[in-house]
Design a protein around this motif. Structure first.
Motif, PDB file in Angstrom:
ATOM      1  N   ALA A 385       0.719  -1.162   0.187  1.00 29.10           N
ATOM      2  CA  ALA A 385       0.003   0.134  -0.029  1.00 29.10           C
ATOM      3  C   ALA A 385       0.697   1.263   0.244  1.00 29.10           C
ATOM      4  CB  ALA A 385      -0.837  -0.094   1.339  1.00 29.10           C
ATOM      5  N   SER A 386       2.292   1.211   0.500  1.00 28.02           N
ATOM      6  CA  SER A 386       2.837   2.439   0.803  1.00 28.02           C
ATOM      7  C   SER A 386       4.324   1.996   0.112  1.00 28.02           C
ATOM      8  CB  SER A 386       2.866   2.954   2.017  1.00 28.02           C
ATOM      9  OG  SER A 386       3.370   4.068   2.215  1.00 28.02           O
ATOM     10  N   PRO A 387       4.348   1.681  -1.047  1.00 31.55           N
ATOM     11  CA  PRO A 387       5.710   1.076  -1.736  1.00 31.55           C
ATOM     12  C   PRO A 387       6.916   1.997  -1.502  1.00 31.55           C
ATOM     13  CG  PRO A 387       4.286   2.013  -3.402  1.00 31.55           C
ATOM     14  CD  PRO A 387       3.532   2.044  -2.036  1.00 31.55           C
ATOM     15  N   ASN A 388       6.870   3.160  -1.171  1.00 34.15           N
ATOM     16  CA  ASN A 388       8.058   4.308  -1.057  1.00 34.15           C
ATOM     17  C   ASN A 388       8.534   4.171   0.321  1.00 34.15           C
ATOM     18  OD1 ASN A 388       7.959   5.223  -3.827  1.00 34.15           O
ATOM     19  ND2 ASN A 388       6.146   6.515  -3.192  1.00 34.15           N
ATOM     20  N   LEU A 389       8.225   3.366   1.322  1.00 36.75           N
ATOM     21  CA  LEU A 389       8.882   3.332   2.859  1.00 36.75           C
ATOM     22  C   LEU A 389      10.370   2.751   2.627  1.00 36.75           C
ATOM     23  CD1 LEU A 389       5.667   1.406   4.633  1.00 36.75           C
ATOM     24  CD2 LEU A 389       6.461   3.902   4.674  1.00 36.75           C
ATOM     25  N   THR A 390      10.762   3.524   3.373  1.00 32.54           N
ATOM     26  CA  THR A 390      12.298   2.984   3.532  1.00 32.54           C
ATOM     27  C   THR A 390      12.358   2.349   5.079  1.00 32.54           C
ATOM     28  OG1 THR A 390      13.007   5.231   4.616  1.00 32.54           O
ATOM     29  CG2 THR A 390      13.272   4.853   2.471  1.00 32.54           C
ATOM     30  N   SER A 391      11.503   2.440   5.986  1.00 32.52           N
ATOM     31  CA  SER A 391      11.663   1.788   7.374  1.00 32.52           C
ATOM     32  C   SER A 391      10.163   1.273   7.825  1.00 32.52           C
ATOM     33  CB  SER A 391      12.098   2.809   8.194  1.00 32.52           C
ATOM     34  OG  SER A 391      12.004   2.068   9.551  1.00 32.52           O
ATOM     35  N   LEU A 392      10.142   0.215   8.021  1.00 37.48           N
ATOM     36  CA  LEU A 392       8.778  -0.425   8.593  1.00 37.48           C
ATOM     37  C   LEU A 392       9.109  -1.438   9.833  1.00 37.48           C
ATOM     38  CD1 LEU A 392       5.771  -1.082   8.278  1.00 37.48           C
ATOM     39  CD2 LEU A 392       6.416  -3.323   6.866  1.00 37.48           C
ATOM     40  N   THR A 393       8.406  -1.069  10.848  1.00 37.00           N
ATOM     41  CA  THR A 393       8.256  -1.700  12.312  1.00 37.00           C
ATOM     42  C   THR A 393       6.986  -2.316  12.399  1.00 37.00           C
ATOM     43  OG1 THR A 393       9.968  -0.295  13.094  1.00 37.00           O
ATOM     44  CG2 THR A 393       8.754  -1.387  14.681  1.00 37.00           C
ATOM     45  N   LEU A 428      12.661  -0.232   0.460  1.00 31.82           N
ATOM     46  CA  LEU A 428      12.802  -0.516   2.137  1.00 31.82           C
ATOM     47  C   LEU A 428      14.270  -0.833   2.594  1.00 31.82           C
ATOM     48  CD1 LEU A 428      10.823  -0.731   4.369  1.00 31.82           C
ATOM     49  CD2 LEU A 428      11.043  -3.084   4.293  1.00 31.82           C
ATOM     50  N   GLU A 429      14.784   0.185   3.512  1.00 34.09           N
ATOM     51  CA  GLU A 429      16.097  -0.060   4.115  1.00 34.09           C
ATOM     52  C   GLU A 429      16.256  -0.807   5.562  1.00 34.09           C
ATOM     53  OE1 GLU A 429      17.873   3.479   4.013  1.00 34.09           O
ATOM     54  OE2 GLU A 429      17.522   3.873   1.800  1.00 34.09           O
ATOM     55  N   LYS A 430      15.129  -0.664   6.199  1.00 38.76           N
ATOM     56  CA  LYS A 430      14.984  -1.302   7.451  1.00 38.76           C
ATOM     57  C   LYS A 430      13.569  -1.990   7.765  1.00 38.76           C
ATOM     58  CE  LYS A 430      17.986   2.772   9.709  1.00 38.76           C
ATOM     59  NZ  LYS A 430      17.783   3.869  10.388  1.00 38.76           N
ATOM     60  N   LEU A 431      13.751  -2.837   8.670  1.00 42.59           N
ATOM     61  CA  LEU A 431      12.613  -3.680   8.905  1.00 42.59           C
ATOM     62  C   LEU A 431      12.885  -4.284  10.254  1.00 42.59           C
ATOM     63  CD1 LEU A 431      10.066  -5.221   7.815  1.00 42.59           C
ATOM     64  CD2 LEU A 431      11.302  -7.231   7.192  1.00 42.59           C
ATOM     65  N   ASP A 432      11.695  -4.402  11.129  1.00 38.25           N
ATOM     66  CA  ASP A 432      11.708  -4.503  12.338  1.00 38.25           C
ATOM     67  C   ASP A 432      10.574  -5.065  12.666  1.00 38.25           C
ATOM     68  OD1 ASP A 432      11.459  -4.708  15.294  1.00 38.25           O
ATOM     69  OD2 ASP A 432      12.715  -2.862  15.585  1.00 38.25           O
ATOM     70  N   ILE A 433      10.525  -6.764  12.996  1.00 38.93           N
ATOM     71  CA  ILE A 433       9.496  -7.401  13.302  1.00 38.93           C
ATOM     72  C   ILE A 433       9.366  -8.087  14.301  1.00 38.93           C
ATOM     73  CG2 ILE A 433       7.966  -9.342  12.468  1.00 38.93           C
ATOM     74  CD1 ILE A 433       7.741  -6.942  10.437  1.00 38.93           C
ATOM     75  N   LYS A 434       8.398  -8.037  15.280  1.00 40.29           N
ATOM     76  CA  LYS A 434       8.355  -8.702  16.559  1.00 40.29           C
ATOM     77  C   LYS A 434       7.084  -9.589  16.235  1.00 40.29           C
ATOM     78  CE  LYS A 434       8.075  -8.276  21.486  1.00 40.29           C
ATOM     79  NZ  LYS A 434       8.193  -7.630  22.695  1.00 40.29           N
ATOM     80  N   VAL A 435       7.248 -10.852  16.831  1.00 39.97           N
ATOM     81  CA  VAL A 435       6.240 -11.796  16.601  1.00 39.97           C
ATOM     82  C   VAL A 435       5.763 -12.470  17.918  1.00 39.97           C
ATOM     83  CG1 VAL A 435       5.338 -13.755  15.325  1.00 39.97           C
ATOM     84  CG2 VAL A 435       6.753 -12.060  14.048  1.00 39.97           C
ATOM     85  N   ALA A 436       4.459 -12.790  17.989  1.00 41.84           N
ATOM     86  CA  ALA A 436       4.170 -13.481  19.132  1.00 41.84           C
ATOM     87  C   ALA A 436       3.055 -14.718  18.766  1.00 41.84           C
ATOM     88  CB  ALA A 436       3.516 -12.600  20.434  1.00 41.84           C
ATOM     89  N   GLU A 437       3.469 -15.666  18.241  1.00 48.50           N
ATOM     90  CA  GLU A 437       2.394 -16.635  17.676  1.00 48.50           C
ATOM     91  C   GLU A 437       2.961 -18.054  17.763  1.00 48.50           C
ATOM     92  OE1 GLU A 437       1.260 -15.550  13.787  1.00 48.50           O
ATOM     93  OE2 GLU A 437       3.274 -15.809  13.013  1.00 48.50           O
ATOM     94  N   LEU A 438       2.353 -18.995  17.759  1.00 50.03           N
ATOM     95  CA  LEU A 438       2.880 -20.263  17.908  1.00 50.03           C
ATOM     96  C   LEU A 438       3.591 -20.721  16.885  1.00 50.03           C
ATOM     97  CD1 LEU A 438      -0.540 -22.092  19.458  1.00 50.03           C
ATOM     98  CD2 LEU A 438       1.398 -21.122  20.715  1.00 50.03           C
ATOM     99  N   PHE A 455      18.588  -3.008   1.245  1.00 52.57           N
ATOM    100  CA  PHE A 455      18.345  -3.398   2.715  1.00 52.57           C
ATOM    101  C   PHE A 455      19.424  -3.235   3.453  1.00 52.57           C
ATOM    102  CE2 PHE A 455      16.577  -5.889   6.252  1.00 52.57           C
ATOM    103  CZ  PHE A 455      15.285  -5.358   6.156  1.00 52.57           C
ATOM    104  N   THR A 456      19.395  -2.490   4.636  1.00 55.96           N
ATOM    105  CA  THR A 456      20.785  -2.161   5.781  1.00 55.96           C
ATOM    106  C   THR A 456      20.736  -2.606   6.942  1.00 55.96           C
ATOM    107  OG1 THR A 456      19.858   0.063   6.129  1.00 55.96           O
ATOM    108  CG2 THR A 456      21.398  -0.285   4.326  1.00 55.96           C
ATOM    109  N   SER A 457      19.199  -2.821   7.509  1.00 57.17           N
ATOM    110  CA  SER A 457      18.786  -3.060   8.882  1.00 57.17           C
ATOM    111  C   SER A 457      17.721  -3.996   9.193  1.00 57.17           C
ATOM    112  CB  SER A 457      18.646  -2.095   9.640  1.00 57.17           C
ATOM    113  OG  SER A 457      18.354  -2.109  11.270  1.00 57.17           O
TER     114      SER A 457
END
Length: 652
Positions: A385-393, A428-438, A455-457
């Motif tokens: 939906a927002s393909p110009n993002l450089t960082s997604l958390t 996208l250069e930065k991706l931060d994903i925290k998951v809480a699922e089985l 991608f850098t981070s």
């Protein structure tokens, strides 16, 4: 018992230091600067924060730092076991000023403030502290900023970059216009470009967004603005007529202390009678509170919000935001946090609004943070939906009562995104994903990584794979698709079966920061010491690597192997090493210190040793610390072995 001559000299020196502190104004800056350098260094921890602030520029010119003084204040405020991890005097000073400004301005107390209240509860301290802080928390009371502390508001207007709203502002009440006026001054007249909303209040959010970046006007807010503006015009005319004879009405340019009693009386009587004759219009607010020669003489400017952070984003607030997003062209960073998991429909509506914004050529949104998402596939929905993002958390948490029964709809569903667009590469250069699922399907991460050559981070936490699966594919993808990777932060994962792929990644990479925290690295290694040595040799060969964390990996006695990071003709370049929470015993730390002393790091090493059982043999532990201090900055926090649960968990 008689005291020694050395103890007497130290006691006399401390008495003199206290005298300088007490009579600093009489002694004078020049006299202090005339002292020998060693004596100045000993004096710094005894001075007040205002005295340190006053001396700092002159001391810096002499090549002296006030860092020990600021660190001493922090330790006095927070206790000896508090980690004061601030490498420069400016970092330490700003942390002191940030903490003390909040305590003093809002009237909060702690033991340090009580002991030093005479030096802190002064206009000079608040003025000095206000020059350092960048974030202002809008909570009660702020009325003083329109009265005796009005000069402070003028300074904050020029200094504050970020404003936080931490208490609900009831727009139906007359008294709230003081808070709205302060917001107006900071956001519109000042340099603040970031707003952090800590409360769930959709109408206040609409007021904040109105005119400050989005062309959308909330209909409920518009109705309020028009009704209050009309009421205010009527009241202002009445107040002008009442004040014509007494010379103390609003807008007459009279001193504030003469205006306040009359104005307070009118506000109280208006509230008591139930007549809400007040304004929400920032322009009228400014004319109400500011003298004619103040910053609002003439038309007020409209500010611009570059960064928006909503900490309690319920469905109602999200609805207000989604309406404003398509024309919110100046927005660069958006953070949305809900204490409850967002509904699918909420996220899809957000994606639709983001798509409308990204379709315009004026969009500048680069950073997006959303939590808590109900499932992993919505991450790709937001990216598409927002393909110009450089960082997604993003934080993802499945419902506690079991697997989702909703069908796996196409990832672009509800967002108007075609399959062709989905295949495009992303910046996208930065991706931060925290998951809480089985269980998590790792393919959603690897597919994103393959689409992001810049991608850098990467930070991943909490991913659980089906039985028999491995995270090795993650490292293979990073090696093949992300040659620019600089920071890799993995937490609460199982990596003990990924050593070959990790070593392969390290053979040709540009990593500057590597964190394997709580990754059970040694869990399945048959020969733990040998495998760790292989990892250390690979890390040494990465010349760009400056920060390494192996916290919570139960290294215990194997910590000694890490000293080999700095051995040989080509030692590693690590400047910060985190081995906290690894159940390192005092004897093991002493052996590590001996080896590290043999292979001294080429740079002063910041070594994090927090939450390790040093109290089991304090003498040995302190002996190890003594060996390390000449070439290490040590971060040490007390451990109590009587806390058997912490002891058990760290030794599992």
């Amino acid at each position: 018992m008689a005291i020694s001559a050395k103890e007497a000299a130290l006691s006399l020196k401390n008495i003199c230091f206290q005298g300088v502190r007490k009579h600093f104004a009489a002694v004078g800056v020049e006299a202090v600067l005339g002292l020998p350098t060693p004596l100045i260094r000993d004096l710094l921890p005894h001075l007040t924060v205002c005295q340190l602030d006053e001396l700092q520029p002159a001391l810096n010119q002499r090549g002296l730092s006030t860092h020990p003084g600021w660190i001493s204040v922090l330790q006095d405020m927070c206790g000896p076991n508090h980690v004061t991890d601030f490498d420069t005097e400016e970092e330490a000073k700003h942390e002191v000023m940030r903490m003390l400004f909040t305590l003093v301005f809002y009237g909060f107390t702690n033991p340090f403030v009580k002991r030093n209240i005479a030096n802190l509860n002064t206009p000079s301290f608040l003025w000095a502290a206000a020059k350092c802080i960048k974030h202002f928390l809008l909570t009660t009371p702020v009325e003083s900023l329109t009265a005796e502390r009005r000069p402070l508001l003028n300074l904050l207007e020029k200094r504050i970059w970020s404003v936080g709203v931490s208490q609900s502002i009831d727009i139906s009440k007359r008294r709230t216009q003081t808070a709205l006026y302060v917001l107006h001054r900071l956001l519109d007249h000042g340099v603040a470009k970031k707003i952090v909303v800590h409360v769930q209040c959709p109408i206040v959010l609409a007021w904040i967004l109105h005119g400050r970046g989005s062309q959308y006007v909330n209909p409920d807010l518009k109705e309020l603005l028009e009704s209050k503006k009309a009421s205010c015009v009527s009241q202002t005319a009445s107040a002008s007529a009442d004040g014509a004879g007494g010379g103390s009405g609003l807008g007459t340019g009279a001193p504030e202390e003469q205006v306040t009693p009359c104005k307070r009386s009118k506000l109280d009587s208006a509230e008591e009678s139930g007549r809400s004759h007040f304004t929400l219009d920032p322009q009228v607010l400014c004319r109400t509170f500011t003298p004619r020669d103040g910053p609002s003489a003439g038309a007020c400017p409209w500010g611009r919000i570059d960064c928006l952070d909503i900490r309690q984003c319920g469905s109602d607030s999200l609805r207000v935001l989604n309406s404003a997003l398509p024309t919110f062209f100046c927005l660069r960073s958006l953070t949305l946090h809900s204490f409850l998991t967002f509904r699918d429909s909420d996220v899809l509506s957000l994606a639709k609004a983001l798509k409308q914004l990204s379709d315009s050529s004026h969009s500048s949104l680069a950073d997006l943070s959303v939590s808590v998402l109900p499932c992993t596939w919505l991450v790709e929905v937001l990216l598409d939906a927002s393909p110009n993002l450089t960082s997604l958390t993003a934080e993802i948490q499945t419902l506690m009562w079991g697997q989702r029964l909703l069908p796996q709809r196409p990832r672009a569903a509800g967002s108007g995104i075609s399959g062709a667009e989905k295949a495009e590469r992303l910046p996208l250069e930065k991706l931060d994903i925290k998951v809480a699922e089985l269980q998590t399907d790792l393919r959603f991460v690897t597919s994103v990584l393959r689409r992001c050559p810049q991608f850098t981070s990467l930070r991943l936490a909490g991913i659980r794979l089906p039985s028999g699966s491995s995270l090795s594919q993650l490292f293979t993808t990073l090696s093949e698709s992300n040659p620019l990777l600089r920071s890799l932060n993995l937490e609460d994962l199982k990596l003990s079966d990924c050593l070959p792929e990790i070593l392969n990644l390290l053979t040709d990479c540009k990593l500057e920061e590597l964190r394997f925290n709580d990754c059970r690295l040694l869990e399945q290694w048959s020969n733990k010491e040998e495998s760790l040595q292989r990892l250390v040799e690979a890390l040494k060969a990465v010349p760009s690597l400056h920060a390494l964390s192996l916290a919570q990996n139960r290294l215990a006695k194997n910590v000694c192997v890490l000293a080999e990071l700095f051995s040989g003709p080509a030692p590693g370049s690590v400047k910060r090493l985190d081995v906290s929470s690894n159940f390192i015993q005092p004897a093991e730390l002493l052996e590590f210190a001996k080896r590290l002393r043999t292979h001294r790091p080429p740079h002063r090493l910041t070594l994090d040793l927090r939450v390790n059982p040093g109290d089991r043999d304090p003498d040995t532990w302190n002996a190890a610390l003594k060996r390390l201090r000449p070439f290490c900055v040590l971060l040490v926090k007390g451990w109590s072995s009587t806390d058997t649960m912490a002891d058990h968990i760290s030794n599992m």
